[in-house]
Write a protein that holds these residues in place. Structure first.
Motif, PDB file in Angstrom:
ATOM      1  N   LYS A 161     -16.817  13.766 -46.998  1.00  0.00           N
ATOM      2  CA  LYS A 161     -17.738  13.413 -45.912  1.00  0.00           C
ATOM      3  C   LYS A 161     -18.405  12.066 -46.169  1.00  0.00           C
ATOM      4  CE  LYS A 161     -19.029  18.076 -44.360  1.00  0.00           C
ATOM      5  NZ  LYS A 161     -20.149  19.068 -44.268  1.00  0.00           N
ATOM      6  N   ILE A 162     -18.809  11.839 -47.426  1.00  0.00           N
ATOM      7  CA  ILE A 162     -19.473  10.581 -47.778  1.00  0.00           C
ATOM      8  C   ILE A 162     -18.542   9.399 -47.563  1.00  0.00           C
ATOM      9  CG2 ILE A 162     -20.400   9.254 -49.732  1.00  0.00           C
ATOM     10  CD1 ILE A 162     -21.602  11.883 -50.761  1.00  0.00           C
ATOM     11  N   VAL A 163     -17.296   9.564 -47.973  1.00  0.00           N
ATOM     12  CA  VAL A 163     -16.317   8.483 -47.817  1.00  0.00           C
ATOM     13  C   VAL A 163     -16.033   8.226 -46.341  1.00  0.00           C
ATOM     14  CG1 VAL A 163     -13.918   7.813 -48.221  1.00  0.00           C
ATOM     15  CG2 VAL A 163     -15.250   8.852 -50.068  1.00  0.00           C
ATOM     16  N   GLU A 164     -15.867   9.284 -45.563  1.00  0.00           N
ATOM     17  CA  GLU A 164     -15.582   9.125 -44.131  1.00  0.00           C
ATOM     18  C   GLU A 164     -16.761   8.488 -43.403  1.00  0.00           C
ATOM     19  OE1 GLU A 164     -12.727   9.618 -42.494  1.00  0.00           O
ATOM     20  OE2 GLU A 164     -11.903   9.928 -44.499  1.00  0.00           O
ATOM     21  N   LYS A 165     -17.965   8.875 -43.788  1.00  0.00           N
ATOM     22  CA  LYS A 165     -19.150   8.303 -43.155  1.00  0.00           C
ATOM     23  C   LYS A 165     -19.265   6.818 -43.451  1.00  0.00           C
ATOM     24  CE  LYS A 165     -24.142   9.029 -42.647  1.00  0.00           C
ATOM     25  NZ  LYS A 165     -25.317   9.812 -43.095  1.00  0.00           N
ATOM     26  N   ALA A 166     -18.873   6.423 -44.659  1.00  0.00           N
ATOM     27  CA  ALA A 166     -18.945   5.009 -45.047  1.00  0.00           C
ATOM     28  C   ALA A 166     -17.962   4.156 -44.256  1.00  0.00           C
ATOM     29  CB  ALA A 166     -18.680   4.869 -46.538  1.00  0.00           C
ATOM     30  N   LYS A 167     -16.927   4.776 -43.728  1.00  0.00           N
ATOM     31  CA  LYS A 167     -15.909   4.043 -42.967  1.00  0.00           C
ATOM     32  C   LYS A 167     -16.362   3.744 -41.534  1.00  0.00           C
ATOM     33  CE  LYS A 167     -11.917   5.979 -45.433  1.00  0.00           C
ATOM     34  NZ  LYS A 167     -10.710   6.830 -45.301  1.00  0.00           N
ATOM     35  N   ILE A 168     -17.355   4.482 -41.046  1.00  0.00           N
ATOM     36  CA  ILE A 168     -17.817   4.286 -39.673  1.00  0.00           C
ATOM     37  C   ILE A 168     -18.584   2.975 -39.587  1.00  0.00           C
ATOM     38  CG2 ILE A 168     -19.248   5.208 -37.812  1.00  0.00           C
ATOM     39  CD1 ILE A 168     -18.833   7.993 -39.026  1.00  0.00           C
ATOM     40  N   PRO A 169     -18.123   2.029 -38.725  1.00  0.00           N
ATOM     41  CA  PRO A 169     -18.823   0.732 -38.624  1.00  0.00           C
ATOM     42  C   PRO A 169     -20.203   0.898 -38.002  1.00  0.00           C
ATOM     43  CG  PRO A 169     -17.133   0.932 -36.924  1.00  0.00           C
ATOM     44  CD  PRO A 169     -16.973   2.123 -37.835  1.00  0.00           C
ATOM     45  N   LYS A 170     -21.155   0.185 -38.560  1.00  0.00           N
ATOM     46  CA  LYS A 170     -22.511   0.237 -38.038  1.00  0.00           C
ATOM     47  C   LYS A 170     -22.620  -0.636 -36.796  1.00  0.00           C
ATOM     48  CE  LYS A 170     -25.009   1.228 -42.324  1.00  0.00           C
ATOM     49  NZ  LYS A 170     -23.855   1.512 -43.165  1.00  0.00           N
ATOM     50  N   GLU A 171     -23.413  -0.187 -35.818  1.00  0.00           N
ATOM     51  CA  GLU A 171     -23.613  -0.956 -34.598  1.00  0.00           C
ATOM     52  C   GLU A 171     -24.424  -2.211 -34.896  1.00  0.00           C
ATOM     53  OE1 GLU A 171     -25.330   1.397 -31.573  1.00  0.00           O
ATOM     54  OE2 GLU A 171     -23.733   2.910 -31.595  1.00  0.00           O
ATOM     55  N   GLN A 172     -24.249  -3.205 -34.043  1.00  0.00           N
ATOM     56  CA  GLN A 172     -24.952  -4.461 -34.236  1.00  0.00           C
ATOM     57  C   GLN A 172     -26.465  -4.229 -34.217  1.00  0.00           C
ATOM     58  OE1 GLN A 172     -23.926  -7.448 -31.398  1.00  0.00           O
ATOM     59  NE2 GLN A 172     -25.075  -9.075 -32.404  1.00  0.00           N
ATOM     60  N   GLY A 173     -27.139  -4.741 -35.212  1.00  0.00           N
ATOM     61  CA  GLY A 173     -28.585  -4.598 -35.293  1.00  0.00           C
ATOM     62  C   GLY A 173     -29.038  -3.335 -36.022  1.00  0.00           C
ATOM     63  N   GLU A 174     -28.082  -2.425 -36.341  1.00  0.00           N
ATOM     64  CA  GLU A 174     -28.475  -1.172 -36.982  1.00  0.00           C
ATOM     65  C   GLU A 174     -29.013  -1.411 -38.385  1.00  0.00           C
ATOM     66  OE1 GLU A 174     -26.596   3.186 -38.248  1.00  0.00           O
ATOM     67  OE2 GLU A 174     -25.416   1.800 -37.028  1.00  0.00           O
ATOM     68  N   GLU A 175     -28.361  -2.323 -39.117  1.00  0.00           N
ATOM     69  CA  GLU A 175     -28.808  -2.597 -40.476  1.00  0.00           C
ATOM     70  C   GLU A 175     -30.213  -3.206 -40.474  1.00  0.00           C
ATOM     71  OE1 GLU A 175     -26.057  -4.882 -42.664  1.00  0.00           O
ATOM     72  OE2 GLU A 175     -24.461  -3.365 -42.610  1.00  0.00           O
ATOM     73  N   ASP A 176     -30.488  -4.121 -39.495  1.00  0.00           N
ATOM     74  CA  ASP A 176     -31.830  -4.707 -39.408  1.00  0.00           C
ATOM     75  C   ASP A 176     -32.861  -3.635 -39.100  1.00  0.00           C
ATOM     76  OD1 ASP A 176     -30.794  -7.201 -39.910  1.00  0.00           O
ATOM     77  OD2 ASP A 176     -30.532  -7.701 -37.794  1.00  0.00           O
TER      78      ASP A 176
END
Length: 208
Positions: A161-176
């Protein structure tokens, strides 16, 4: 003459008593041996661990995580012939399980993984405890092996699950946005206009 007869009868009685004791002891030994054989057969039959990775993530960990590789190898090596062999194997598995707390890969060094490793270790320690008792509760030993297998599956699925979740691209601005939520990393906004502080004129007229 009467003395000799009495002595002879006493001797026969003693020999008969010894024979009865020997027969009783042999019967008890046979019963105990049969009981131990049954315990051994039950444990031998139920001693089956899931030592093969259930997904690609677990298989990849075998290459990169030495403690995980050693643990799976240990549980996959089934003992033979005697209860003593199972007792030694149980102690070895417990030692390898404890080592899983060491050198956890960075991406899996998370509470979800650590908690599952902790539960796995607890159940393996219980197995080691039960199998070293004078009277081994074989049913509990077999039950714990099944529980350990369940924890292994749960741990490997959580890794996946952790590996699969890491593969999902984050939406623009999500990291900020996530950084804004982290108050410990908040940075003052330097782009905001600064209002200059006017110096105070000591000779300016005062309004009473």
């Amino acid at each position: 003459m009467k003395y000799r007869i009495a002595l002879f009868l006493l001797l026969i009685f003693v020999l008969q008593s010894c024979q009865n004791e020997n027969e009783k002891r042999l019967a008890e030994n046979a019963k105990e041996a049969k009981k131990k054989e049954k315990i051994f057969n039950n444990i031998n039959k139920g001693w089956t661990f899931i030592d093969e990775p259930i997904n690609e993530v677990s298989e990849e960990n075998i290459k990169n995580w030495a403690e995980w590789r050693d643990f799976l190898k240990e549980i996959g090596d089934k003992p033979r012939k005697t209860i003593g062999a199972f007792q030694k194997k149980s102690a070895a598995i417990s030692k390898k399980a404890m080592a899983l707390n060491n050198n956890i890969p960075t991406q899996f060094n998370q509470p979800q993984i650590k908690s599952r490793i902790s539960i796995l270790i607890t159940k393996i320690k219980m197995l080691d405890l039960f199998i070293h008792l004078n009277t081994i509760p074989d049913d509990k030993v077999v039950f714990l092996i099944q529980e350990i297998n369940k924890e292994l599956i749960s741990l490997e699925r959580q890794m996946d699950k952790i590996v699969e979740k890491a593969k999902i691209p984050k939406e623009q601005g999500e990291e900020d946005f996530l950084r804004m939520l982290d108050t410990t990393r908040a940075i003052p906004n330097s782009s905001a206009p600064q209002v200059p502080i006017q110096p105070t004129d000591q000779n300016a007229p005062r309004v009473e």
